[in-house]
Scaffold this motif. Structure first.
Motif, PDB file in Angstrom:
ATOM      1  N   GLU A  40      -1.864  74.680  62.027  1.00  0.00           N
ATOM      2  CA  GLU A  40      -0.226  74.854  62.240  1.00  0.00           C
ATOM      3  C   GLU A  40       0.337  74.896  60.715  1.00  0.00           C
ATOM      4  O   GLU A  40       1.371  75.727  60.558  1.00  0.00           O
ATOM      5  CB  GLU A  40       0.457  73.633  62.987  1.00  0.00           C
ATOM      6  CG  GLU A  40       1.980  74.007  63.102  1.00  0.00           C
ATOM      7  CD  GLU A  40       2.479  72.939  64.049  1.00  0.00           C
ATOM      8  OE1 GLU A  40       3.833  72.806  63.967  1.00  0.00           O
ATOM      9  OE2 GLU A  40       1.670  72.102  64.290  1.00  0.00           O
ATOM     10  N   PHE A  41      -0.155  74.071  59.968  1.00  0.00           N
ATOM     11  CA  PHE A  41       0.470  73.895  58.468  1.00  0.00           C
ATOM     12  C   PHE A  41      -0.373  74.389  57.657  1.00  0.00           C
ATOM     13  O   PHE A  41      -0.079  74.410  56.247  1.00  0.00           O
ATOM     14  CB  PHE A  41       0.692  72.563  58.290  1.00  0.00           C
ATOM     15  CG  PHE A  41       1.882  72.033  59.036  1.00  0.00           C
ATOM     16  CD1 PHE A  41       2.973  72.053  58.873  1.00  0.00           C
ATOM     17  CD2 PHE A  41       1.422  71.038  60.242  1.00  0.00           C
ATOM     18  CE1 PHE A  41       4.139  71.509  59.806  1.00  0.00           C
ATOM     19  CE2 PHE A  41       2.079  70.414  61.031  1.00  0.00           C
ATOM     20  CZ  PHE A  41       3.768  70.854  60.822  1.00  0.00           C
ATOM     21  N   GLU A  42      -1.443  75.355  57.858  1.00  0.00           N
ATOM     22  CA  GLU A  42      -2.199  76.010  57.114  1.00  0.00           C
ATOM     23  C   GLU A  42      -2.772  74.965  56.063  1.00  0.00           C
ATOM     24  O   GLU A  42      -2.910  75.272  54.756  1.00  0.00           O
ATOM     25  CB  GLU A  42      -1.489  77.239  56.222  1.00  0.00           C
ATOM     26  CG  GLU A  42      -1.159  78.321  57.361  1.00  0.00           C
ATOM     27  CD  GLU A  42      -0.217  79.319  56.656  1.00  0.00           C
ATOM     28  OE1 GLU A  42       0.028  79.347  55.306  1.00  0.00           O
ATOM     29  OE2 GLU A  42      -0.027  80.426  57.185  1.00  0.00           O
ATOM     30  N   ILE A  43      -3.265  73.900  56.364  1.00  0.00           N
ATOM     31  CA  ILE A  43      -4.051  72.933  55.411  1.00  0.00           C
ATOM     32  C   ILE A  43      -5.502  73.267  55.415  1.00  0.00           C
ATOM     33  O   ILE A  43      -6.084  73.425  56.390  1.00  0.00           O
ATOM     34  CB  ILE A  43      -3.703  71.703  56.102  1.00  0.00           C
ATOM     35  CG1 ILE A  43      -2.368  71.212  55.949  1.00  0.00           C
ATOM     36  CG2 ILE A  43      -4.493  70.454  55.389  1.00  0.00           C
ATOM     37  CD1 ILE A  43      -1.823  69.983  56.807  1.00  0.00           C
ATOM     38  N   ARG A  44      -5.881  73.446  54.074  1.00  0.00           N
ATOM     39  CA  ARG A  44      -7.216  73.701  53.990  1.00  0.00           C
ATOM     40  C   ARG A  44      -8.173  72.518  54.050  1.00  0.00           C
ATOM     41  O   ARG A  44      -7.955  71.701  53.037  1.00  0.00           O
ATOM     42  CB  ARG A  44      -7.579  74.496  52.697  1.00  0.00           C
ATOM     43  CG  ARG A  44      -6.785  75.938  52.786  1.00  0.00           C
ATOM     44  CD  ARG A  44      -6.278  76.447  51.286  1.00  0.00           C
ATOM     45  NE  ARG A  44      -7.394  76.888  50.478  1.00  0.00           N
ATOM     46  CZ  ARG A  44      -7.478  78.213  50.369  1.00  0.00           C
ATOM     47  NH1 ARG A  44      -6.740  79.097  50.855  1.00  0.00           N
ATOM     48  NH2 ARG A  44      -8.569  78.653  49.635  1.00  0.00           N
ATOM     49  N   ASP A  45      -9.115  72.255  54.812  1.00  0.00           N
ATOM     50  CA  ASP A  45      -9.882  71.073  55.013  1.00  0.00           C
ATOM     51  C   ASP A  45     -10.980  71.134  53.979  1.00  0.00           C
ATOM     52  O   ASP A  45     -10.976  70.666  52.870  1.00  0.00           O
ATOM     53  CB  ASP A  45     -10.325  70.769  56.262  1.00  0.00           C
ATOM     54  CG  ASP A  45     -10.968  69.296  56.423  1.00  0.00           C
ATOM     55  OD1 ASP A  45     -10.722  68.758  55.410  1.00  0.00           O
ATOM     56  OD2 ASP A  45     -11.215  69.020  57.535  1.00  0.00           O
TER      57      ASP A  45
END
Length: 452
Positions: A40-45
């Motif tokens: 949803e928040f385009e967080i790159r793990d």
């Protein structure tokens, strides 16, 4: 209200207890929720392979590089200074360490040592590009998504104890009466942290006169308490009046260092940088908040403090019943605009009541600090960077990270987990509990609908 370390707010300690235990099914639900938020928040793990490879190649022999830096006289050798870090119990990266002494004439000599990330991460590198894309580290309870590859965030750059580390030092001589800067110097250094303290460990050292670092911590608190009282008197908003001594030390020392760097950037060098600007609420919004506070049961705003809403809130929080503190804080937060990054510092930081302000003390976890380190070191902004656009991007990414953290904490509460316990103690997944073995109670009272 402080703008320093907000992303790592630490509520209480549970260091004497073991991890919160959950079963495999609940662990899968947590993993699924994280993936949902990341999408949803385009967080790159995970990090791309080229970024991991560059990080590994850049940190093949940390100690040899430090030795070379010292041999070539590129850095001030501060390994003889007593230094320590103070962080939450679950911290994985240590951005800052402090050293302090008192001069014979009574002046405070304060050094704030900051991890020298820009020694490893340069504009144009894949690590820099990745850091720009991420904007900040994301701290979920029990799970961290770093801005920098872990080999940098947790090892090479982190000011771990009993190891030499490259640092960017902000050295300050502070007048004991006015608490103003008499001297400011910002330079590259090598330090050797003596200890990594948690907040509760620092508190214990302050209580034990014979403990290691007791004298240094006591002196640091003496200065920090004076700085804190001066800020309140000047109109800085303090939403947490019950903050302990260890938190006060770190908050005030980091604020003092950030202000020193901002002074250097704006007034000495006249450089464009990533400044932290906090707009003020309108008079009507402040009136609305104060009226809501005044109507709370058992709460009264002192009559002599109404002229400055920030001082009114400070005075009210110090006198209000404990049961009303959260309601007072929430009434204020509802009318507060978000702080943001801007390449123009003017407008100031309303909550802190600083004319200009910027971030410098957390380059491992914040893009703004990383960029400001580069600007201070190179005496110019990074090439091919639109700083105004970078400020907007960093503000947006920070907002996304904070929203994801809030939603994840909310989810933990919905399924019966205590976010603070998870944050401070970590999680342990029990594959097949032995007969009669109990998982943590808060981890078993699961609302099935909350897992959809």
């Amino acid at each position: 209200m402080s703008d320093e370390r907000d992303e790592q707010a630490y509520a209480g300690t549970a260091e004497g207890q073991g991890p919160v235990r959950i079963d495999e099914e609940l662990a899968r639900h947590l993993a699924n929720k994280r993936e949902e938020l990341f999408e949803e928040f385009e967080i790159r793990d995970g990090f791309p392979s080229e970024v991991r490879r560059e990080a590994e190649e850049r940190t093949t022999d940390i100690q040899a590089e430090i030795t070379e830096e010292l041999d070539e006289d590129y850095r001030t050798d501060h390994r003889d200074l007593t230094a320590c870090t103070i962080d939450p119990a679950d911290a994985q990266d240590f951005d800052d360490a402090i050293s302090i002494e008192k001069e014979e004439d009574g002046r405070y000599h304060l050094w704030v040592h900051i991890a020298d990330v820009t020694h490893y991460v340069h504009p144009g590198s894949t690590m820099w590009q990745e850091a720009v894309e991420r904007g900040s580290t994301v701290y979920l309870p029990g799970y961290t998504v770093h801005m920098l590859p872990p080999v940098l965030a947790e090892t090479a750059c982190s000011l771990v104890p009993n190891e030499d580390r490259l640092a960017h030092t902000v050295e300050m001589l502070i007048d004991p009466e006015t608490l103003s800067y008499e001297e400011i110097d910002i330079y590259k250094s090598v330090i050797h942290s003596d200890e990594r303290l948690t907040y509760s460990e620092a508190e214990r050292r302050l209580d034990e006169p014979d403990a290691d670092l007791h004298d240094e911590l006591s002196l640091a608190f003496e200065l920090a308490e004076s700085l804190h009282e001066q800020r309140k008197d000047d109109g800085s908003l303090v939403l947490n009046p019950k903050r302990d001594r260890a938190h006060t030390i770190i908050e005030e020392c980091m604020l003092k260092a950030n202000k020193a760097v901002t002074h250097e950037l704006q007034w000495v060098r006249g450089l464009e940088a990533m400044f932290r600007v906090h707009p003020q609420p309108s008079p009507d919004e402040w009136d609305k908040a104060l009226q809501e506070i005044q109507e709370l049961d058992g709460v009264s705003i002192p009559a002599d403090s109404w002229d400055d809403p920030r001082k009114a809130v400070n005075a009210t929080l110090e006198q209000a019943p404990g049961r009303q503190l959260n309601k007072i804080q929430w009434a204020v937060m509802k009318v507060m605009p978000r702080a943001k990054y801007m390449n123009d510092p003017f407008g100031g930081h309303h909550a802190l009541n600083f004319e200009i302000y910027g971030h410098f003390t957390s380059p491992i976890r914040r893009l703004s600090d990383l960029v400001n380190h580069w600007i201070i070191y190179q005496n110019e902004t990074p090439e091919d960077h639109d700083l105004a656009a970078l400020c907007d991007h960093a503000s947006d990414r920070q907002k996304d990270a904070e929203t994801a953290e809030r939603l994840y904490k909310q989810f933990l509460q919905e399924i019966g987990l205590d976010p603070h316990a998870v944050n401070n103690r970590g999680l342990e997944v029990i594959e097949e509990p032995d007969e009669g073995q109990d998982l943590d109670r808060e981890a078993t009272e699961v609302d099935p609908e909350a897992l959809d």
